[in-house]
Scaffold this motif. Structure first.
Motif, PDB file in Angstrom:
ATOM      1  N   LYS A  54      19.640   9.261  14.701  1.00 34.45           N
ATOM      2  CA  LYS A  54      18.211   9.006  14.945  1.00 34.45           C
ATOM      3  C   LYS A  54      17.564  10.382  14.942  1.00 34.45           C
ATOM      4  CE  LYS A  54      15.166   7.055  18.505  1.00 34.45           C
ATOM      5  NZ  LYS A  54      14.245   6.317  17.679  1.00 34.45           N
ATOM      6  N   VAL A  57      11.827  14.602  13.277  1.00 38.13           N
ATOM      7  CA  VAL A  57      11.713  16.022  12.945  1.00 38.13           C
ATOM      8  C   VAL A  57      11.583  16.920  14.164  1.00 38.13           C
ATOM      9  CG1 VAL A  57      10.181  17.698  11.845  1.00 38.13           C
ATOM     10  CG2 VAL A  57      10.841  15.664  10.628  1.00 38.13           C
ATOM     11  N   LEU A  58      10.690  16.555  15.075  1.00 42.16           N
ATOM     12  CA  LEU A  58      10.385  17.494  16.155  1.00 42.16           C
ATOM     13  C   LEU A  58      11.159  17.241  17.449  1.00 42.16           C
ATOM     14  CD1 LEU A  58       6.588  17.995  15.651  1.00 42.16           C
ATOM     15  CD2 LEU A  58       8.338  19.743  15.562  1.00 42.16           C
ATOM     16  N   LYS A  59      11.924  16.174  17.476  1.00 48.33           N
ATOM     17  CA  LYS A  59      12.674  15.880  18.703  1.00 48.33           C
ATOM     18  C   LYS A  59      13.912  16.766  18.763  1.00 48.33           C
ATOM     19  CE  LYS A  59      10.066  12.400  20.065  1.00 48.33           C
ATOM     20  NZ  LYS A  59       8.781  12.961  19.744  1.00 48.33           N
ATOM     21  N   TRP A 272       7.779  11.800   5.726  1.00 49.32           N
ATOM     22  CA  TRP A 272       6.741  12.831   5.901  1.00 49.32           C
ATOM     23  C   TRP A 272       5.468  12.346   6.546  1.00 49.32           C
ATOM     24  CZ3 TRP A 272       8.901  17.206   5.891  1.00 49.32           C
ATOM     25  CH2 TRP A 272      10.008  17.431   5.079  1.00 49.32           C
ATOM     26  N   GLN A 274       5.890   9.549   8.990  1.00 52.20           N
ATOM     27  CA  GLN A 274       6.416   9.100  10.278  1.00 52.20           C
ATOM     28  C   GLN A 274       7.494  10.028  10.822  1.00 52.20           C
ATOM     29  OE1 GLN A 274       7.178   4.863  10.373  1.00 52.20           O
ATOM     30  NE2 GLN A 274       5.864   4.519   8.622  1.00 52.20           N
ATOM     31  N   PHE A 275       7.973  10.911   9.993  1.00 52.51           N
ATOM     32  CA  PHE A 275       8.974  11.921  10.377  1.00 52.51           C
ATOM     33  C   PHE A 275      10.298  11.320  10.842  1.00 52.51           C
ATOM     34  CE2 PHE A 275       4.712  13.699  11.179  1.00 52.51           C
ATOM     35  CZ  PHE A 275       4.708  14.605  10.134  1.00 52.51           C
ATOM     36  N   HIS A 276      10.607  10.104  10.354  1.00 49.78           N
ATOM     37  CA  HIS A 276      11.894   9.471  10.670  1.00 49.78           C
ATOM     38  C   HIS A 276      12.898   9.871   9.578  1.00 49.78           C
ATOM     39  CE1 HIS A 276       9.429   6.102  12.777  1.00 49.78           C
ATOM     40  NE2 HIS A 276       9.536   7.170  13.526  1.00 49.78           N
TER      41      HIS A 276
ATOM     42  N   SER B  82       2.502  17.915   7.772  1.00 47.39           N
ATOM     43  CA  SER B  82       3.919  17.811   7.385  1.00 47.39           C
ATOM     44  C   SER B  82       4.536  19.191   7.198  1.00 47.39           C
ATOM     45  CB  SER B  82       4.074  17.030   6.083  1.00 47.39           C
ATOM     46  OG  SER B  82       3.484  15.784   6.211  1.00 47.39           O
ATOM     47  N   GLN B 393       0.480   7.053  12.365  1.00 45.85           N
ATOM     48  CA  GLN B 393       1.010   5.750  11.967  1.00 45.85           C
ATOM     49  C   GLN B 393       0.032   4.631  12.302  1.00 45.85           C
ATOM     50  OE1 GLN B 393       5.090   5.527  13.545  1.00 45.85           O
ATOM     51  NE2 GLN B 393       4.976   7.743  13.480  1.00 45.85           N
TER      52      GLN B 393
END
Lengths: 312, 429
Positions: A54, A57-59, A272, A274-276, B82, B393
């Motif tokens: 999971k 990006v920033l976590k 890019w 949702q950064f998932h 981004s 989102q």
């Protein structure tokens, strides 16, 4: 020097020369290999690693979740919608594009005046920026003031001249497909031209002596001998079609109502917007498997047909 | 195969090494420090902006010859977020970055930015010089994450000539939805026998910042006050009524279709196709350069109100990144960009209103359109993106919701209920 010693010395010298040659070859290959390793092999491996995590990006925490991303994909209706859209795009755009390219290639293969000019014109889309081309086609498809609607209006098609091509759920994807046929025309045409020029003219002369017409020549000579070219175009075009991104990004942003949300664009948004990254990587691997499957099926079917042809 | 000589191999190795050295080389300045600054947009695209940057950089070099600035412009607001996030992950973020209120939360809540409040206290920076609701957008309690640059409330632009032609009085700040609807009807021209109107009352956009004020004006919202929940808010009766009203403008042909509006390169307001448009101060730049409309033909008024008077404010400030190696130099530069000297020069470009009240007031006294913007400021609130990390989102889902209504013919109630069901898992994932 004894004979065995001389032989040993020659063998050693040969080994040294081979080693030097190998070293030289590796030295030249190394930069390319390094590039391949850093920008292709590592990302492929790392994407698979990401797909098992999971990974936002920033976590700071990127917990290992095994195949959870893949399991979530099974129930992700938006992803399946994107996959369906990609399949729709590929199934329609590839055969249409091949047919158009074949017709144009046959036409510009004739000994006609200005044929080189026509070849250049048809190849132009291939050297144009996909972004610029997408912008131009957006204007062509504009409702009311667009070129297409204007032409339809001038032809007396009053209702059609108000068509909102890119914002109509039923028409947006066909509009993209038509554009893609034009965009892909140049490279496909050149490949077909190369294939056509490789067919010996003597075959056509013999067919003419035997009373074969144009259609018979095409059916029994041109098309069979173009099968390897067609197969190459089919495979490469199918792969490109499943990866389509730029026209969707520029012209429809996946809309309207997700009717043009193809997998490439869907993955881009997942990564890019949702950064998932983990989920986007899992989606990329599923796309890879789909393309692999399609390619294998194409190889099986076409190889069987080509084998049938060679027996005939 | 002929084996190469040692000298050939040596030459090849040298070439590779030189290439690596050039590729990896960092053109550091011999003395002083270099701080990296990122913002969006490209100065080269706008000669006035390029001139402004040259002027302030000359001035900066005069003030601080030992602090060199390397400025990187990143085109596109979406791509900017981004790219900046990727830079933070890679550890290649700049020392100072432009922070847009609409995406501030993602940077603030993830610890990307330095708290500037202690530095401001230490250096006696007068934070009272800024508009309070603008300053608050970049703050979390007593913590401050950026110094204001410029901002704009969303307002209504109108074409005076088209109002005159329709014999309509210009709208006033206290106008209502009913007044707005009447004006839209009066300004829409649909000649008999024509396929579509030749002039529309309003330019409706499927751009959430343009239509979310309607929801707020009607007493609704898209998220709960803590930003954690959409159900019960985005599908509330007040929100449904606001979306119905907005969508109705397109459905009644008082505004052009979405495709016509989305067409890039031709602004239907500037072309005189639409009499009114909701936008921000930045649009004045395009209008000033336009061949199709004169700035003197444009009027600015607050958004029409219904239950309450409210608009959204978009702001950009200067933030210092949390892990900068040159915090003092970066802080100096952020202060400089927010200073009256730079703000006066920037305000002259017309992109936004200065975050510094005195500068904004001074400009308003000499420019006829500015007071209308300033009058809208007290009713301005922060965009959700300044408060909720995942709001991008929500905006994407909101845009799709409006497509479902305007293109798919779905009822706003159903579309908003579906949107709520999609947003809540995203906010709590």
């Amino acid at each position: 020097m004894t004979v065995p010693a001389l032989a040993a010395s020659r063998a050693s010298s040969a080994r040294s020369r081979r080693l030097k040659a190998d070293l030289c070859a590796w030295t030249f290959i190394f930069p390319s290999f390094l590039h391949l390793a850093i920008f292709t092999l590592f990302p492929i491996g790392f994407a698979f690693y990401l797909s098992l995590h999971k990974w936002d990006v920033l976590k700071k925490a990127h917990p290992f979740i095994g195949l959870q991303n893949y399991q979530n994909l099974v129930h992700d209706t938006l992803f399946w919608n994107a996959l369906f859209n990609s399949a729709y795009y590929a199934v329609a755009s590839v055969p249409l594009g091949m047919l158009a390219a074949l017709i144009i290639a046959i036409l510009v293969n004739q000994k006609l005046p200005f044929v080189n000019l026509f070849r250049t014109l048809y190849y132009l889309p291939a050297v144009s920026s996909a972004v610029a081309v997408s912008m131009v086609w957006t204007f062509i498809y504009l409702p009311e003031s667009g070129l297409l609607d204007w032409v339809l209006g001038a032809c007396g098609l009053r209702h059609a001249s108000q068509t909102d091509w890119l914002n109509s759920p039923g028409l947006a994807m066909p509009a993209l497909i038509v554009m893609s046929v034009w965009l892909g025309l140049g490279p496909r045409m050149v490949l077909y031209l190369a294939g056509l020029s490789a067919i010996p003219s003597s075959l056509y002369e013999v067919a003419a002596v035997d009373g074969g017409g144009r259609w018979a020549c095409f059916r029994h000579i041109t098309w069979p001998l173009l099968l390897p070219t067609s197969f190459f175009i089919l495979v490469t075009s199918s792969i490109s079609a499943f990866q389509v991104f730029t026209p969707v990004y520029m012209m429809t942003q996946g809309g309207p109502m997700r009717r043009t949300d193809v997998v490439g664009y869907h993955i881009y948004n997942e990564a890019w917007r949702q950064f998932h990254m983990g989920m986007a990587s899992a989606q990329s691997y599923v796309l890879f498997l789909v393309i692999l499957l399609v390619t294998v099926v194409q190889f099986r079917i076409v190889q069987r047909r080509m084998a049938g042809y060679s027996l005939a | 195969m002929r084996t190469p000589s040692r000298s050939t191999l040596a030459a090849l190795a040298c070439t590779l090494l030189v290439g690596l050295a050039v590729g990896c080389g960092n053109a550091r300045h011999a003395a002083g420090v270099t701080i990296h600054v990122s913002d969006w947009g490209g100065a080269s695209a706008d000669p006035n902006m390029a001139r402004f940057q040259r002027t302030i950089m000359d001035h900066w070099r005069h003030l601080h010859p030992d602090i060199h600035i390397r400025w990187e412009h990143i085109p596109g607001s979406t791509e900017y977020v981004s790219k900046m996030l990727t830079a933070f992950v890679a550890g290649t973020e700049p020392d100072v970055m432009s922070l847009d209120a609409s995406s501030a939360a993602v940077f603030i809540d993830n610890g990307c930015l330095k708290d500037l409040a202690p530095l401001a206290r230490r250096d006696h920076v007068d934070l009272g010089a800024y508009w309070p609701n603008v300053l608050a957008m970049e703050a979390r309690g007593r913590r401050l994450y950026a110094l204001p640059g410029d901002f704009t409330p969303m307002v209504m632009f109108y074409n005076k000539k088209l109002f005159q032609r329709a014999h309509l009085p210009y709208p006033q700040d206290d106008w209502t939805w009913a007044d707005f609807l009447n004006d839209c009807r009066a300004l829409t021209v649909w000649p008999r026998g024509a396929l579509h109107p030749t002039q529309y009352g309003f330019l409706a956009q499927n751009w959430m910042p343009a239509w979310i004020p309607f929801i707020w004006q009607n007493g609704g919202d898209v998220l709960s006050p803590n930003g954690k929940r959409a159900e019960g808010y985005i599908d509330s009766p007040a929100t449904i009524a606001a979306v119905t009203f907005y969508a109705g403008l397109v459905q009644q042909h008082l505004a052009p279709s979405l495709s016509q509006t989305q067409a890039q390169g031709a602004d239907p307001f500037e072309n005189g196709l639409c009499a009114m448009e909701i936008t921000g101060h930045w649009s004045l730049v395009g209008i000033k350069a336009s061949d199709t409309i004169n700035l003197s033909d444009v009027g600015v008024v607050a958004l029409p109100q219904n239950v309450r008077r409210v608009t959204v404010i978009y702001e950009s400030g200067f933030a210092v990144t949390a892990h900068t190696r040159h915090p003092e130099a970066a802080w100096l530069f952020a202060q400089y960009m927010s200073s009256p000297y730079v703000q006066i020069k920037k305000a002259a470009l017309g992109i936004g209103i200065s975050g510094n009240r005195a500068v904004a007031m001074a400009r308003a006294s000499s420019n006829p359109l500015e007071p209308a913007f300033l009058r809208a400021v007290p009713a301005g609130i922060a965009p959700w993106g300044a408060r909720v990390e995942d709001y991008a989102q929500v905006e994407d889902i909101g845009t799709e919701m409006m497509q479902d209504v305007l293109i798919g013919g779905m009822s706003p109630a159903v579309a908003l209920r579906q949107a709520a069901a999609r947003i809540d898992p995203e906010l709590n994932s």
